[in-house]
Design a protein around this motif. Structure first.
Motif, mmCIF file in Angstrom:
data_model
loop_
_atom_site.group_PDB
_atom_site.id
_atom_site.type_symbol
_atom_site.label_atom_id
_atom_site.label_comp_id
_atom_site.label_asym_id
_atom_site.label_seq_id
_atom_site.Cartn_x
_atom_site.Cartn_y
_atom_site.Cartn_z
ATOM 1 N N GLY A 63 0.830 -1.216 0.000
ATOM 2 C CA GLY A 63 0.000 0.000 0.000
ATOM 3 C C GLY A 63 0.856 1.253 0.000
ATOM 4 O O GLY A 63 0.426 2.334 0.382
ATOM 5 N N SER B 68 1.761 3.308 -2.043
ATOM 6 C CA SER B 68 1.325 4.524 -2.762
ATOM 7 C C SER B 68 0.575 5.452 -1.791
ATOM 8 O O SER B 68 0.356 6.628 -2.079
ATOM 9 C CB SER B 68 0.415 4.160 -3.928
ATOM 10 N N ASN B 69 0.238 4.927 -0.611
ATOM 11 C CA ASN B 69 -0.479 5.763 0.376
ATOM 12 C C ASN B 69 0.469 6.494 1.318
ATOM 13 O O ASN B 69 0.036 7.278 2.163
ATOM 14 C CB ASN B 69 -1.411 4.878 1.210
ATOM 15 N N SER C 231 -15.272 -4.042 0.046
ATOM 16 C CA SER C 231 -14.103 -3.212 -0.265
ATOM 17 C C SER C 231 -13.669 -3.541 -1.683
ATOM 18 O O SER C 231 -13.149 -4.632 -1.940
ATOM 19 C CB SER C 231 -12.953 -3.517 0.703
ATOM 20 N N ASN D 46 -12.402 -1.416 -5.541
ATOM 21 C CA ASN D 46 -12.153 -0.169 -6.272
ATOM 22 C C ASN D 46 -13.246 0.015 -7.324
ATOM 23 O O ASN D 46 -13.263 -0.676 -8.342
ATOM 24 C CB ASN D 46 -10.774 -0.238 -6.945
ATOM 25 N N TYR E 179 -13.284 1.487 0.950
ATOM 26 C CA TYR E 179 -12.083 1.081 0.220
ATOM 27 C C TYR E 179 -10.969 2.074 0.493
ATOM 28 O O TYR E 179 -11.045 3.225 0.080
ATOM 29 C CB TYR E 179 -12.366 1.012 -1.300
ATOM 30 N N GLY F 266 -7.724 1.365 -0.223
ATOM 31 C CA GLY F 266 -6.668 1.242 -1.232
ATOM 32 C C GLY F 266 -5.377 0.773 -0.601
ATOM 33 O O GLY F 266 -4.306 0.901 -1.182
ATOM 34 N N SER F 267 -5.476 0.221 0.583
ATOM 35 C CA SER F 267 -4.338 -0.389 1.274
ATOM 36 C C SER F 267 -4.847 -1.716 1.808
ATOM 37 O O SER F 267 -5.633 -1.754 2.754
ATOM 38 C CB SER F 267 -3.869 0.527 2.415
ATOM 39 N N ASP G 7 -7.695 -2.433 4.716
ATOM 40 C CA ASP G 7 -9.048 -2.894 4.366
ATOM 41 C C ASP G 7 -9.324 -4.268 4.970
ATOM 42 O O ASP G 7 -10.408 -4.512 5.522
ATOM 43 C CB ASP G 7 -9.208 -2.955 2.839
ATOM 44 N N TYR H 179 -13.226 -8.190 1.018
ATOM 45 C CA TYR H 179 -12.289 -7.423 0.186
ATOM 46 C C TYR H 179 -12.227 -8.113 -1.173
ATOM 47 O O TYR H 179 -12.085 -9.347 -1.251
ATOM 48 C CB TYR H 179 -10.900 -7.395 0.827
ATOM 49 N N TYR I 206 -10.343 -7.964 -4.993
ATOM 50 C CA TYR I 206 -9.555 -7.454 -6.108
ATOM 51 C C TYR I 206 -9.740 -8.464 -7.236
ATOM 52 O O TYR I 206 -9.071 -9.497 -7.265
ATOM 53 C CB TYR I 206 -8.084 -7.217 -5.801
#
Ligand code: P6P
Length: 329
Positions: free
Chosen positions: A118, A120-121, A208, A210, A240, A242-243, A247, A258, A260
């Motif tokens: 994660g 990018s957070n 959760s 995207n 959500y 994004g980590s 989540d 969750y 993906y």
């Protein structure tokens, strides 16, 4: 009120239940907790210590490496390889596996790790996490380890866990007899047992996912969302971060799924089997949850390569069961 147990005391108590063990797993779990404390300190200081932002390098996923990514990977690799318990380490941040001393002839265990998921957070101060998975080596001690030691099914895991660097830092792990959560008191540098025997709530109401993927994900996920939105028996909500670790952890505590999913142009989705989905699936199943890919149970998948990706649906049984129906229809 009795004294709150530290992670170290908890690990030692669990070892005492297995009198014939070598203590190498205890040492390995302790090493992971030490590395986690160091990373927690680095994460909490990132904004001040000028270690935010990109390191200028890219990892095997061709993702821009954040400085904290590199620091976290270096920290776990250094501490785990210095112990005598580990023969080799597979990391999200490293193209190839790392073979510990003497060609990995000595250590009893293999570790797969996402040192900082994660990432990018990081620059926006959103929770991030470490995910780890521990296996016994297959190759006999004394012989050099090989690929076979790293590519093991999730059902073969000896232990799995995650560290969440959030409003507080928590280490959550299982060795196959339930899931326990420990919260770091930075004042004393100890993880204390704060969430004994964690179990998903009976009914999950959170999904959760995207939302931006809805026009490119495969039909079962769209069907799942339509079923939730048409079901008036539960007040569903979407959350959500994004980590993944954040989540997953919220869903473990409050209930939820969750997702993906497989995507039209990426049938294997985004998440990696060995150091994200398998360890979290071990935890999920130990906490009464379910973890699937498009064609079955995550823990039954035979890995074929270190960084392979897989569609992922994990969390409360009531929700994953609906997802399973959509995947099977
Ligand atoms: P997207 C972070 O890069 C990560 O691997 C997970 O932590 C997170 O849940 C997911 O990817 C976010 O991916 O495509 O929604 O930005």
């Amino acid at each position: 009120m009795g004294k709150t147990k530290t992670l170290g005391e908890f690990i030692m108590d669990r070892q005492a239940a297995f009198p014939f063990v070598s203590g190498q797993l205890t040492r390995l779990l302790t090493d992971i907790s030490v590395a986690s404390k160091i990373v927690s300190h680095q994460v909490n200081r990132a904004g001040l210590a000028g270690i935010l932002g990109e390191a200028g390098s890219t990892n095997v996923q061709n993702e821009a490496q954040q400085k904290l990514d590199v620091l976290a990977d270096d920290t776990f690799m250094r501490i785990l390889s210095a112990g005598k318990s580990v023969a080799g380490i597979g990391s999200e941040e490293q193209d190839e596996v790392f073979i510990c001393e003497e060609e990995g002839r000595r250590g009893k265990y293999i570790v797969l790790i996402d040192p900082l998921d994660g990432s990018s957070n990081i620059d926006v101060n959103v929770s991030i996490g470490t995910i780890f998975s521990i296996y016994k080596r297959i190759t006999p001690i004394g012989e050099p380890i090989g690929e076979v030691d790293f590519l093991q099914k999730g059902t073969e895991q000896v232990a799995a866990g995650y560290v969440l660097y959030g409003s507080s830092s928590m280490l959550v792990y299982t060795t196959g007899t339930g899931v326990n959560g420990f919260t770091l008191d930075p004042a004393v540098g100890e993880f204390f047992l704060s969430h004994p025997m964690m179990i998903f709530p009976d009914v999950g109401k959170t999904y959760s996912l995207n939302g931006a993927l809805l026009d490119i994900c495969t039909e079962p996920t769209r069907q799942f969302l339509r079923r939730c939105q048409a079901d008036d028996s539960l007040d569903y909500r979407a959350r959500y971060i994004g980590s993944l670790v954040a989540d997953f952890h919220r869903n473990l505590i409050h209930g939820g799924i969750y997702i993906y999913p497989s995507l039209e142009h990426k049938p294997n989705g985004k998440l990696r089997l060995l150091y994200e989905c398998s360890p979290l699936s071990f935890i999920a199943e130990q906490a009464g949850g379910v973890a699937l890919h498009d064609n079955g149970r995550i823990m039954d998948v035979q890995p074929t390569e270190l960084h392979q990706r897989i569609p992922y649906y994990v969390g409360s049984k009531n929700l994953v069961d609906v997802m399973q129906e959509c995947l099977s229809s």
